[in-house]
Scaffold this motif. Structure first.
Motif, mmCIF file in Angstrom:
data_model
loop_
_atom_site.group_PDB
_atom_site.id
_atom_site.type_symbol
_atom_site.label_atom_id
_atom_site.label_comp_id
_atom_site.label_asym_id
_atom_site.label_seq_id
_atom_site.Cartn_x
_atom_site.Cartn_y
_atom_site.Cartn_z
ATOM 1 N N ARG A 56 0.997 -1.040 -0.072
ATOM 2 C CA ARG A 56 -0.029 0.062 -0.057
ATOM 3 C C ARG A 56 1.044 1.184 -0.018
ATOM 4 N NH1 ARG A 56 -5.237 -1.417 0.623
ATOM 5 N NH2 ARG A 56 -6.035 -3.264 2.044
ATOM 6 N N GLU A 75 1.903 4.838 0.403
ATOM 7 C CA GLU A 75 1.514 5.884 1.503
ATOM 8 C C GLU A 75 0.478 6.872 0.660
ATOM 9 O OE1 GLU A 75 3.099 9.197 4.448
ATOM 10 O OE2 GLU A 75 4.558 7.770 3.631
ATOM 11 N N GLY A 76 -0.696 7.161 1.281
ATOM 12 C CA GLY A 76 -1.689 7.999 0.724
ATOM 13 C C GLY A 76 -2.695 7.567 0.089
ATOM 14 N N SER A 77 -2.392 6.113 -0.333
ATOM 15 C CA SER A 77 -3.336 5.579 -1.121
ATOM 16 C C SER A 77 -4.020 4.184 -0.278
ATOM 17 C CB SER A 77 -2.583 4.863 -2.339
ATOM 18 O OG SER A 77 -3.590 4.058 -3.259
ATOM 19 N N ARG A 78 -5.248 3.781 -0.773
ATOM 20 C CA ARG A 78 -5.795 2.693 -0.154
ATOM 21 C C ARG A 78 -5.728 1.454 -0.887
ATOM 22 N NH1 ARG A 78 -9.363 2.407 3.912
ATOM 23 N NH2 ARG A 78 -10.898 1.228 2.580
#
Length: 62
Positions: A35, A37-40
């Motif tokens: 994942r 960072e900042g994204s799901r």
């Protein structure tokens, strides 16, 4: 350079549906994922997936 795969890409490659892949991620089984960072949205490394699929190969008699 790393080739990244989305869950849609992996579903097409393996024949598994997206719900099955989500369940595998939830259980932390079979395919390692990342994942950013900042994204799901999960991502998979193509070379890791290829190695897992190759290790699961079953040899058959000619």
């Amino acid at each position: 350079m790393t080739e990244w795969m989305t869950p849609d890409d992996l579903a097409k490659l393996t024949g598994l549906d997206l719900k099955s892949l989500a369940n595998l991620r939830s259980d932390r089984r079979r395919f390692p994922f990342y994942r950013i960072e900042g994204s799901r949205k999960p991502l998979y490394k193509r070379d890791e997936i290829d190695a897992i699929l190759e290790a699961a190969r079953v040899n058959v008699r000619p």
